[in-house]
Design an enzyme around this catalytic site. Structure first.
Site, short mmCIF file in Angstrom:
data_model
loop_
_atom_site.label_atom_id
_atom_site.label_comp_id
_atom_site.label_asym_id
_atom_site.label_seq_id
_atom_site.Cartn_x
_atom_site.Cartn_y
_atom_site.Cartn_z
N LYS A 255 -41.21 -15.95 42.98
CA LYS A 255 -41.71 -16.17 41.66
C LYS A 255 -42.96 -17.04 41.40
CE LYS A 255 -39.86 -18.57 37.50
NZ LYS A 255 -38.83 -19.20 36.57
N ASP A 260 -44.70 -22.64 33.17
CA ASP A 260 -43.69 -22.35 32.36
C ASP A 260 -43.27 -22.99 31.05
OD1 ASP A 260 -41.59 -20.70 31.43
OD2 ASP A 260 -40.18 -21.27 32.67
N LYS A 267 -39.94 -24.39 25.47
CA LYS A 267 -39.39 -25.59 26.02
C LYS A 267 -39.29 -26.71 25.14
CE LYS A 267 -39.13 -23.96 30.79
NZ LYS A 267 -37.81 -23.82 31.16
N ASP A 278 -43.29 -24.00 38.79
CA ASP A 278 -42.42 -22.90 38.91
C ASP A 278 -43.21 -21.56 39.52
OD1 ASP A 278 -40.10 -21.87 37.68
OD2 ASP A 278 -41.11 -21.06 35.66
N ASP A 349 -38.05 -17.43 27.90
CA ASP A 349 -38.03 -18.53 28.87
C ASP A 349 -37.27 -18.02 29.99
OD1 ASP A 349 -38.53 -20.91 29.94
OD2 ASP A 349 -37.05 -21.95 28.74
N GLU A 351 -38.06 -15.70 32.05
CA GLU A 351 -39.22 -14.85 32.44
C GLU A 351 -39.28 -14.49 33.94
OE1 GLU A 351 -39.42 -18.12 32.25
OE2 GLU A 351 -40.33 -18.59 34.35
N ARG A 353 -36.96 -13.63 36.06
CA ARG A 353 -36.37 -12.46 36.53
C ARG A 353 -37.21 -11.23 35.97
NH1 ARG A 353 -31.31 -14.29 33.12
NH2 ARG A 353 -32.14 -16.24 33.65
N1 BES Z 1 -38.39 -22.17 35.30
C1 BES Z 1 -37.10 -22.27 34.61
C2 BES Z 1 -36.07 -22.77 35.38
C3 BES Z 1 -35.97 -24.28 36.04
C4 BES Z 1 -35.50 -25.27 35.20
C5 BES Z 1 -36.72 -24.60 37.15
C6 BES Z 1 -35.55 -26.50 35.70
C7 BES Z 1 -36.80 -25.98 37.61
C8 BES Z 1 -36.21 -26.70 36.54
C9 BES Z 1 -36.66 -20.83 33.91
O1 BES Z 1 -37.85 -19.97 33.88
C10 BES Z 1 -36.10 -20.84 32.79
O2 BES Z 1 -36.40 -21.50 31.80
N2 BES Z 1 -34.71 -20.56 32.85
C11 BES Z 1 -33.99 -20.67 31.61
C12 BES Z 1 -33.09 -19.31 31.85
C13 BES Z 1 -32.25 -19.13 30.39
C14 BES Z 1 -33.32 -19.18 29.22
C15 BES Z 1 -31.25 -18.22 30.60
C16 BES Z 1 -33.19 -21.90 31.91
O3 BES Z 1 -32.68 -22.08 32.98
O4 BES Z 1 -32.79 -22.76 31.00
ZN ZN Z 2 -39.54 -20.17 34.85
MN MN Z 3 -38.58 -20.05 31.88
#
Ligand code: BES
Ligand code: ZN
Ligand code: MN
Length: 502
Positions: A255, A260, A267, A278, A349, A351, A353
């Protein structure tokens, strides 16, 4: 970068800025790991040394040895009186002690280390990893130590191979850390692609970069959708290492969200700056294919970096959009490509996947036997396992092997299930899939299920969620600097070496 070498000389007689010795944590104070250093460790005990893992106590040598000072590093309890909480193996405690020692001797020229008498490979790796500093934006207080001389019983072929492997592992980790530590205004998809291509071309590997036009032509709807909000367009990078007599083929997918923000599902402000990390998965897979090539392992390795910047803007994709993933290339001239799966975006968010699904489908077109995908995919990974243990999902055999190897290299990993009932959360009334389940339960596992939908039949796959472990948002510890950690580069290298039968 710090240079490593070997010596068979008596460490007490080697002229150096510092002599590094190990101490176990005994019930009544520190215990020298080697009898010869008992008096030095006793002296360090007066200065507070207890042998706690990762602790460092520096004392003047005062003429007792040829080096100017003695650095006593703790390696924890001896093998026979360990607590259950202290379950890391001796190798990683040596690795961490070596890392802490390297940091403690920054600014010096030459250090002789005896940690190699406990575990030469761990000492070599730990010293190099711990010496890392990122100095692109700020001059470090003191420069990394120039030279670490490892004490070994014999500087034979095996010892030299240990040195070579540790050097490649540490330099691969440093490459990944540098990419993660680059600020997001400096490292955007095209720039990541340029740096990865330059390194891969230099190593004689085959490189292909799909820009936004090529992505549109190929139907990479996931990568394009996520990248649509940024003025800096997305990329898909493919780097192939093809040795003469490969025993197997491994695809790597990472990824690469260079920043992000969450997109329109933006966020919260606090800690958003950490989303510069990210793209750690993409950095790790590029570093790994370069490392495998340097080691000359007999495995074909093809790495994919799925790169986009997730920004909110007037051109951004929105919650409610339906995207179509990459479906494969046409089988022959004039033939139509298979249509990829559609996804209803409910949260911009989620994104990672979306870009990964396209890259996984593309990677499976290379007919790999194994597919290792890694990503800073979910906050749920951090909730479940903390900041230092990656979650590993996928085909049970490969998953368990990867988790075990992650622990053996000290990166920390734990096998996670993909419970069948969680798959239903991704069913959509509108499209083939939706990108979130709509409830937080098992978030790491739901994301794993999403990726599983895109892995071709017959390909053994593992998904390494490194959301926590890829980035150290605290102080340095052991061999881990602040910022990018390089996780899971050493796990991937170990897995590929294992698949190669080495
Ligand atoms: N890049 C984030 C995940 C992340 C969170 C990485 C904290 C490192 C530290 C990812 O893209 C994300 O935002 N995931 C969301 C998914 C949710 C919307 C289903 C999350 O984990 O909140
Ligand atoms: Zn992310
Ligand atoms: Mn995200």
């Amino acid at each position: 970068m710090t240079r490593l070498s070997l010596t068979t000389a008596d460490p007490l007689t080697v002229k150096a800025d510092a002599l590094v010795v190990a101490a176990y944590q005994g019930a009544n104070g520190p215990v020298a790991a080697d009898e010869r250093f008992a008096a030095l460790v006793d002296a360090a005990a007066l200065a507070g040394a207890a042998g706690k893992p990762g602790s460092v106590t520096t004392i003047p040598a005062a003429g007792a040895v040829a080096a100017d000072r003695v650095v006593v590093v703790g390696v924890g309890a001896a093998a026979d009186d360990r607590s259950p909480a202290e379950s890391d193996d001796l190798a990683d405690r040596v690795r961490r002690a070596a890392g802490a020692a390297s940091r403690a001797v920054a600014g010096h020229t030459k250090v002789v280390s005896t940690l190699s008498l406990l575990d030469a490979a761990a000492a070599a790796e730990g010293h190099l990893l711990g010496a890392y500093v990122f100095d692109a934006y700020k001059k470090p207080g003191s420069a990394p130590v120039d030279a670490v001389v490892l004490t070994v019983p014999s500087a034979n072929k095996a010892a030299k191979q240990i040195l070579e492997r540790a050097t490649v592992a540490a330099e691969s980790v440093a490459f990944a850390r540098d990419l993660v530590n680059a600020a997001p205004n400096d490292l955007y998809p095209a720039e990541f692609a340029a740096r990865a291509s330059a390194a891969a071309n230099k190593a004689g590997l085959t490189v292909e970069v799909l820009d936004e036009k090529a992505l549109a032509k190929g139907g990479y709807g996931g990568i394009l959708g996520v990248g649509a909000g940024s003025s800096r367009p997305p990329r898909l990078v493919r780097i192939a290492y093809t040795p003469a007599k490969p025993v197997t083929t491994v695809a790597l997918v990472g990824k690469g969200i260079t920043f992000d923000t969450g997109g329109i599902s933006i966020k919260p402000g606090p800690k958003m700056d950490q989303m510069t990390s990210d793209m750690a998965g993409a950095a790790a897979v590029v570093a790994t294919v370069l490392g495998v090539a340097r080691l000359g392992l007999p495995v074909t390795v093809i790495a994919y970096a799925a790169l986009a910047e997730n920004m909110p803007s007037g051109t951004a994709y929105r919650p409610g959009d339906v995207l179509r993933h990459y479906g494969g290339a046409p089988a022959g001239r004039g033939k139509a490509a298979a249509q990829g799966k559609t996804v209803h975006v409910l949260n911009t968010d989620a994104e990672g996947r979306l870009v990964l699904a396209d890259a996984i489908v593309r990677a499976c077109e290379d007919n790999p036997e194994y597919l290792l995908e890694t990503s800073t995919l979910t906050g749920a990974q951090v909730v479940a396992l903390g900041k230092r243990t990656m979650g590993v999902m996928g085909d049970p055999g490969l998953r368990d092997r990867v988790a075990e190897l992650a622990r053996s290299v000290g990166e920390g990993g734990w096998a996670m299930p993909l419970p069948e009932h969680l798959r239903e959360g991704l069913d959509s009334p509108l499209a083939d899939l939706q990108n979130i389940s709509g409830e937080p339960a098992g978030g790491m596992l739901v994301a794993g299920h999403y990726l599983a939908e895109f892995v071709a039949d017959g390909v053994q796959w593992a998904h390494l969620d490194v959301a926590g472990p890829a980035f150290n948002d605290g102080k340095a510890y052991g061999y881990t600097a602040p910022g990018g950690t390089g996780v899971p580069v050493r796990t991937l290298l170990a897995t590929i070496a294992d698949l190669a039968g080495r």
